[in-house]
Design an enzyme around this catalytic site. Sequence first.
Site, PDB file in Angstrom:
ATOM      1  CG  HIS A 176      84.817 172.408  14.699  1.00 48.71           C
ATOM      2  ND1 HIS A 176      84.236 171.946  15.849  1.00 48.71           N
ATOM      3  CD2 HIS A 176      85.338 171.392  14.074  1.00 48.71           C
ATOM      4  CE1 HIS A 176      84.533 170.639  16.112  1.00 48.71           C
ATOM      5  NE2 HIS A 176      85.452 170.279  14.779  1.00 48.71           N
ATOM      6  CG  MET A 194      89.202 164.194  15.692  1.00 50.50           C
ATOM      7  SD  MET A 194      88.775 164.053  14.074  1.00 50.50           S
ATOM      8  CE  MET A 194      88.848 165.871  13.697  1.00 50.50           C
ATOM      9  CB  SER A 251      84.841 172.474   9.989  1.00 46.00           C
ATOM     10  OG  SER A 251      86.244 171.649   9.942  1.00 46.00           O
ATOM     11  CG  ASP A 293      88.208 169.169  12.897  1.00 42.55           C
ATOM     12  OD1 ASP A 293      87.576 168.623  13.837  1.00 42.55           O
ATOM     13  OD2 ASP A 293      87.451 169.564  11.777  1.00 42.55           O
ATOM     14  CG  HIS A 351      87.114 167.345  17.160  1.00 42.30           C
ATOM     15  ND1 HIS A 351      86.438 166.831  16.025  1.00 42.30           N
ATOM     16  CD2 HIS A 351      87.133 166.307  18.096  1.00 42.30           C
ATOM     17  CE1 HIS A 351      86.173 165.690  16.147  1.00 42.30           C
ATOM     18  NE2 HIS A 351      86.739 165.429  17.456  1.00 42.30           N
ATOM     19  CG  ASP A 375      82.411 167.810  13.316  1.00 38.80           C
ATOM     20  OD1 ASP A 375      82.174 168.003  11.927  1.00 38.80           O
ATOM     21  OD2 ASP A 375      83.554 167.639  13.543  1.00 38.80           O
ATOM     22  CG  MET A 426      82.933 162.639  15.993  1.00 40.36           C
ATOM     23  SD  MET A 426      83.093 164.291  15.150  1.00 40.36           S
ATOM     24  CE  MET A 426      83.636 163.813  13.549  1.00 40.36           C
ATOM     25  CG  MET A 484      92.401 165.379  12.293  1.00 42.66           C
ATOM     26  SD  MET A 484      92.082 164.888  10.597  1.00 42.66           S
ATOM     27  CE  MET A 484      90.651 166.015  10.296  1.00 42.66           C
TER      28      MET A 484
END
Length: 214
Positions: free
Chosen positions: A32, A67, A7, A34, A65, A174, A136, A36
């Site tokens: 990966h 979010m 990540s 993220d 991913h 994750d 998650m 957000m």
Amino acid sequence: MTKVLPSLLASDFTRLGHDIEKMEAAGADIFHLDIMDGQFVPNISYGMPVVEAISRTASIPLDVHLMTLDPEQFIDALAALGIDMVSFHIEATNHPHRLMQRIQQSGMKAGIALNPHTPVAHIQHLLAEIDFILIMTVNPGFGGQKFIDTCVDKVRTLDALRAEKGYGYEIEVDGGINQETAEICREAGADLFVSGSHLFKSEDWQEAVREMKQ
């Protein structure tokens, strides 16, 4: 086959290119990312300019991913950057099946992320068509959290359904993933292992990736 997904949120952003090259050399399979928005989760990570820079630097596949609220707004931009995998949260859209199809039609693998409190039943109708499911194992939004043991039950459930129905999805985990928790999830049926703090804080990244693959 076990795949390790570092990540990048846990990398040193002042040396992002260096960390990408070093983690690839260590044997990472997929990065990966993220994203957000400070709305769906109480934190903000990075946006499209950083994703674009990563896509230019990395030579292994990228897993994004989302979010975020309104995940639909990012699909075209991610596809244009050559992203390989995109997951969104079932709670973040009113039309998950349509969004799944849109991601797939854009040439990317579509995944759905399940928060610790979200049951598998909420995505039952999508399992025949989805490419992967992201379980998650912490509450999303912050790195370095403790692994939530009860989330492993969802991995077992999805693995059993996959075997029973002949579904083709992969199971990704994750949150709090280290050598010990990866083994627990692997035994439950997980295929893809996202790890941030554990990998990037290891003294020997190659050894850390190798141990997680075993």
